[in-house]
Write a protein that holds these residues in place. Structure first.
Motif, mmCIF file in Angstrom:
data_model
loop_
_atom_site.group_PDB
_atom_site.id
_atom_site.type_symbol
_atom_site.label_atom_id
_atom_site.label_comp_id
_atom_site.label_asym_id
_atom_site.label_seq_id
_atom_site.Cartn_x
_atom_site.Cartn_y
_atom_site.Cartn_z
ATOM 1 N N ASP A 177 8.901 4.935 -8.877
ATOM 2 C CA ASP A 177 8.753 4.500 -9.982
ATOM 3 C C ASP A 177 7.376 3.955 -10.399
ATOM 4 O O ASP A 177 7.165 2.718 -10.017
ATOM 5 N N ARG A 178 6.540 4.618 -11.179
ATOM 6 C CA ARG A 178 5.199 3.896 -11.698
ATOM 7 C C ARG A 178 5.486 2.491 -12.296
ATOM 8 O O ARG A 178 4.491 1.479 -12.514
ATOM 9 N N GLY A 179 6.582 2.308 -13.035
ATOM 10 C CA GLY A 179 6.624 1.222 -13.939
ATOM 11 C C GLY A 179 7.003 -0.154 -13.086
ATOM 12 O O GLY A 179 7.209 -1.172 -13.562
ATOM 13 N N ARG A 180 7.244 -0.277 -11.814
ATOM 14 C CA ARG A 180 7.440 -1.047 -10.920
ATOM 15 C C ARG A 180 6.210 -1.922 -10.379
ATOM 16 O O ARG A 180 5.478 -1.115 -10.071
ATOM 17 N N ASP A 181 6.388 -3.341 -10.354
ATOM 18 C CA ASP A 181 5.315 -4.142 -9.765
ATOM 19 C C ASP A 181 5.092 -3.842 -8.407
ATOM 20 O O ASP A 181 6.223 -4.364 -7.543
ATOM 21 N N PRO A 182 4.281 -3.235 -7.733
ATOM 22 C CA PRO A 182 4.234 -2.873 -6.471
ATOM 23 C C PRO A 182 4.279 -4.238 -5.493
ATOM 24 O O PRO A 182 4.712 -4.207 -4.307
ATOM 25 N N ALA A 183 3.840 -5.369 -5.774
ATOM 26 C CA ALA A 183 3.991 -6.341 -4.993
ATOM 27 C C ALA A 183 5.359 -6.960 -4.864
ATOM 28 O O ALA A 183 5.750 -7.364 -4.041
ATOM 29 N N ALA A 184 6.170 -6.596 -5.980
ATOM 30 C CA ALA A 184 7.375 -7.081 -6.177
ATOM 31 C C ALA A 184 8.292 -6.431 -5.256
ATOM 32 O O ALA A 184 9.218 -6.747 -4.328
ATOM 33 N N ALA B 267 0.733 -1.215 0.071
ATOM 34 C CA ALA B 267 0.064 -0.056 0.136
ATOM 35 C C ALA B 267 0.860 1.252 0.038
ATOM 36 O O ALA B 267 0.379 2.272 -0.808
ATOM 37 N N LEU B 268 2.000 1.218 0.707
ATOM 38 C CA LEU B 268 3.020 2.580 0.754
ATOM 39 C C LEU B 268 3.461 2.582 -0.769
ATOM 40 O O LEU B 268 3.658 3.676 -1.172
ATOM 41 N N VAL B 269 3.835 1.417 -1.379
ATOM 42 C CA VAL B 269 4.824 1.412 -2.695
ATOM 43 C C VAL B 269 3.670 2.205 -3.596
ATOM 44 O O VAL B 269 3.863 3.005 -4.173
ATOM 45 N N GLU B 270 2.266 1.630 -3.719
ATOM 46 C CA GLU B 270 1.135 2.159 -4.467
ATOM 47 C C GLU B 270 1.112 3.599 -4.115
ATOM 48 O O GLU B 270 0.810 4.467 -5.171
ATOM 49 N N GLU B 271 0.949 3.965 -2.690
ATOM 50 C CA GLU B 271 0.706 5.478 -2.537
ATOM 51 C C GLU B 271 2.023 6.318 -3.218
ATOM 52 O O GLU B 271 1.830 7.448 -3.687
ATOM 53 N N GLY B 272 3.212 5.687 -2.832
ATOM 54 C CA GLY B 272 4.340 6.665 -3.523
ATOM 55 C C GLY B 272 4.433 6.444 -5.064
ATOM 56 O O GLY B 272 4.581 7.412 -5.503
ATOM 57 N N GLN B 273 3.644 5.510 -5.772
ATOM 58 C CA GLN B 273 3.571 5.470 -7.208
ATOM 59 C C GLN B 273 2.596 6.451 -7.562
ATOM 60 O O GLN B 273 2.974 7.416 -8.741
ATOM 61 N N ARG B 274 1.501 6.627 -6.882
ATOM 62 C CA ARG B 274 0.608 7.764 -7.109
ATOM 63 C C ARG B 274 0.997 9.178 -6.847
ATOM 64 O O ARG B 274 0.823 10.066 -7.687
#
Length: 192
Positions: free
Chosen positions: A149-156, A137-144
């Motif tokens: 980097d939005r190109g990275r898989d948040p789960a990975a 969730a933190l990664v997804e927030e950081g992508q938004r």
């Protein structure tokens, strides 16, 4: 009519956590527990049915106290990278402040018991899954927000962060200084 308990089971679980955390599951004898809890062997078994059941309660308590603290650090407001850095540095500070350098009870348990104790494995997996979900969730927030980097898989990325955190918890046990781990924090954040 049975005699009333002369001890608080919640205090006993807290004390037992200290013993298991310091000595590990296998290294903790029933006598260690009796001594730390200040109760008789019969009371130990009457209250907890045995060492393994007490250890399971300890793992639940550890999750509710220690693991949740990290999640709360990650969930607070502010820039994602700052929250992540703060959480990682808090881990380093706490681990180096511990004179026994116990590391993380969940990581220690995974190393010692995963695959050999089904319930301990399940409880540790639950802790890791919850932290990984928070990290995702933190990664997804950081992508938004454009911080990651939005190109990275948040789960990975979340799996990578979980691995970095758990690896740091192991390295703390032998690291000569916090600076060694701070370099890992810097590298981890640079990779995002």
């Amino acid at each position: 009519m049975g005699r009333p308990r002369k001890f608080d089971p919640e205090v006993a679980v807290e004390r037992a956590m200290g013993v298991f955390w310091r000595k590990g599951y296998a290294g903790t004898s029933p006598q260690d527990l009796v001594d730390a809890l200040g109760i008789g062997r019969g009371s130990l078994y009457n209250a907890f049915q045995g060492k393994n059941q007490l250890f399971q309660r300890v793992l639940v308590r550890y999750h509710d106290q220690e693991a949740v603290r990290l999640i709360e650090l990650l969930d607070r407001p502010g820039p994602v990278r700052e929250r992540l850095r703060s959480a990682l540095e808090t881990i380093i500070e706490a681990d180096f402040a511990d004179p026994d350098r116990r590391g993380c009870l969940a990581v220690n348990t995974a190393i010692e018991l995963a695959g050999r104790d089904e319930e301990a494995t399940r409880l540790v997996r639950r802790m890791f899954d919850r932290l990984e979900s928070t990290l995702r969730a933190l990664v997804e927030e950081g992508q938004r927000s454009g911080e990651i980097d939005r190109g990275r898989d948040p789960a990975a990325v979340a799996g990578f962060l979980l691995s970095a955190i758990n690896g740091m918890r192991v390295l703390t046990k032998t690291a000569e200084s916090p600076d060694q781990l701070r370099r890992i924090v810097d590298a981890t954040l640079d990779l995002l």
